[in-house]
Design a protein around this motif. Sequence first.
Motif, short mmCIF file in Angstrom:
data_model
loop_
_atom_site.label_atom_id
_atom_site.label_comp_id
_atom_site.label_asym_id
_atom_site.label_seq_id
_atom_site.Cartn_x
_atom_site.Cartn_y
_atom_site.Cartn_z
N LEU A 74 0.82 -1.20 0.00
CA LEU A 74 0.00 0.00 0.00
C LEU A 74 0.86 1.26 0.00
CD1 LEU A 74 -2.85 -1.00 2.49
CD2 LEU A 74 -2.98 -0.82 0.00
N TYR A 75 2.02 1.19 0.64
CA TYR A 75 2.90 2.35 0.70
C TYR A 75 3.49 2.67 -0.67
CZ TYR A 75 6.82 5.34 2.10
OH TYR A 75 7.71 6.38 2.23
N SER A 76 3.69 1.67 -1.50
CA SER A 76 4.38 1.87 -2.77
C SER A 76 3.51 1.67 -4.00
CB SER A 76 5.58 0.92 -2.86
OG SER A 76 5.15 -0.43 -2.78
N LEU A 77 2.19 1.74 -3.83
CA LEU A 77 1.27 1.51 -4.95
C LEU A 77 1.51 2.49 -6.10
CD1 LEU A 77 -2.27 0.81 -3.44
CD2 LEU A 77 -0.84 -0.78 -4.73
N THR A 78 1.49 1.96 -7.31
CA THR A 78 1.57 2.80 -8.51
C THR A 78 0.17 3.14 -8.98
OG1 THR A 78 1.51 0.95 -10.06
CG2 THR A 78 3.69 1.58 -9.17
N PRO A 79 0.00 4.18 -9.80
CA PRO A 79 -1.32 4.49 -10.36
C PRO A 79 -1.91 3.29 -11.11
CG PRO A 79 0.16 6.33 -10.69
CD PRO A 79 1.01 5.21 -10.14
N GLN A 80 -1.08 2.54 -11.82
CA GLN A 80 -1.58 1.39 -12.56
C GLN A 80 -2.12 0.32 -11.61
OE1 GLN A 80 1.33 -0.83 -14.79
NE2 GLN A 80 -0.20 -1.85 -16.04
N GLN A 81 -1.43 0.10 -10.50
CA GLN A 81 -1.90 -0.89 -9.53
C GLN A 81 -3.21 -0.47 -8.89
OE1 GLN A 81 1.68 -1.01 -7.18
NE2 GLN A 81 2.40 -2.91 -8.13
N LYS A 82 -3.35 0.82 -8.62
CA LYS A 82 -4.63 1.31 -8.09
C LYS A 82 -5.75 1.11 -9.10
CE LYS A 82 -2.60 4.86 -5.08
NZ LYS A 82 -2.50 6.32 -4.81
N GLN A 83 -5.44 1.32 -10.37
CA GLN A 83 -6.43 1.12 -11.42
C GLN A 83 -6.84 -0.35 -11.50
OE1 GLN A 83 -5.08 2.24 -15.33
NE2 GLN A 83 -7.12 2.12 -16.23
N GLY A 89 -12.19 -4.78 -8.48
CA GLY A 89 -12.90 -4.69 -7.22
C GLY A 89 -14.23 -3.97 -7.27
N THR A 90 -14.55 -3.35 -8.41
CA THR A 90 -15.84 -2.69 -8.55
C THR A 90 -16.69 -3.49 -9.54
OG1 THR A 90 -14.92 -1.24 -10.28
CG2 THR A 90 -14.93 -0.42 -8.02
N SER A 153 -4.24 2.62 4.73
CA SER A 153 -4.94 3.47 3.77
C SER A 153 -5.28 2.61 2.55
CB SER A 153 -4.06 4.66 3.35
OG SER A 153 -4.73 5.48 2.42
N THR A 154 -6.46 2.00 2.58
CA THR A 154 -6.83 1.04 1.54
C THR A 154 -7.44 1.76 0.34
OG1 THR A 154 -9.02 0.68 2.49
CG2 THR A 154 -7.23 -0.74 3.26
N VAL A 155 -7.36 1.11 -0.82
CA VAL A 155 -7.93 1.67 -2.05
C VAL A 155 -9.43 1.46 -2.08
CG1 VAL A 155 -7.93 1.50 -4.58
CG2 VAL A 155 -5.77 1.31 -3.30
N LEU A 156 -9.90 0.33 -1.56
CA LEU A 156 -11.32 -0.02 -1.56
C LEU A 156 -11.78 -0.32 -0.14
CD1 LEU A 156 -11.39 -2.46 -4.62
CD2 LEU A 156 -11.96 -0.03 -4.62
N GLN A 199 -4.27 -10.70 -7.59
CA GLN A 199 -3.32 -9.73 -7.04
C GLN A 199 -3.99 -8.40 -6.74
OE1 GLN A 199 -0.42 -10.32 -5.99
NE2 GLN A 199 0.90 -8.52 -6.12
N SER A 200 -5.05 -8.10 -7.47
CA SER A 200 -5.75 -6.82 -7.28
C SER A 200 -6.28 -6.65 -5.87
CB SER A 200 -6.91 -6.70 -8.28
OG SER A 200 -8.02 -7.52 -7.91
N ARG A 201 -6.55 -7.76 -5.19
CA ARG A 201 -7.09 -7.68 -3.83
C ARG A 201 -6.03 -7.26 -2.82
NH1 ARG A 201 -11.63 -6.40 -4.26
NH2 ARG A 201 -12.55 -7.53 -2.53
N LEU A 202 -4.77 -7.59 -3.13
CA LEU A 202 -3.67 -7.06 -2.32
C LEU A 202 -3.49 -5.58 -2.59
CD1 LEU A 202 -1.17 -7.35 -0.46
CD2 LEU A 202 0.13 -8.04 -2.49
N TYR A 203 -3.53 -5.18 -3.86
CA TYR A 203 -3.41 -3.76 -4.21
C TYR A 203 -4.52 -2.95 -3.54
CZ TYR A 203 -0.37 -5.37 -8.05
OH TYR A 203 0.63 -5.95 -8.80
#
Length: 239
Positions: A74-83, A89-90, A153-156, A199-203
């Motif tokens: 989570l500390y090193s997430l890239t914009p692509q990984q968030k996408q 996840g949606t 600080s989670t994305v979802l 892997q998206s669930r880890l991101y």
Amino acid sequence: MRLNYRRWSEHPYEGEQFPPANNSSEVGYWPMFFISRVGDHTFLDSFGQRIHWEIRNPRNIDWETELVIVEQTLYSLTPQQKQIARYWGTGEITEHISHMIFDLARKYRIGSPNIARLLGYVHASINDAFVMSWYFKYLWDVARPNQYGRNLSTVLFTPRFPAYPSAHATVAGCAEVILSYFFPRESSRLIELMEECAQSRLYAGVHFKVDNEEGLRLGRQIGKMVVQLLRQQNIYTSP
């Protein structure tokens, strides 16, 4: 034996005072198409053979190391990984998989009767993957990353049911194997996509890495059992 992990049902989510109350454990007891239950904890495949599940017992997992992986990710997430996290996840994962099936059907010019057959087998298998995922989730009651008080600080938003194994990953592993059977020339791409889904669930920050790895393992085991039946019945749709 003393547990080496926190129980989902005993610890509140970040910012909450009480443990999560939502209980959907009944999903783990829904009817299945390719797997049958004998008693509470014994399962048979389509040939009546007892299934020996390959998924690891959570007692044998280093959860402190897993928590560090979540924090570092989570500390090193890239914009692509968030996408990637938001894409998978949606909405519904089954919707994404259905779109993949229709895209492959167009590419290989598969007719409507075979598309219907393909959808039936894939989604019946996914049903079984969901049921078994929920069975293990509530059997082991493994907490989510946001139940360790680390202010992640989670994305979802974190789903309100236990973590292990990831249902996304279990469904992805199952779909990967079955679609690779029907579309063998697409196997490499399907593996890549389904591993991305897991892997998206880890991101997203809602699962540990091992939730996804073992979810894939569980889903692939279910997929292989279904493919064994398809082969025995000589069921194919792809040219």
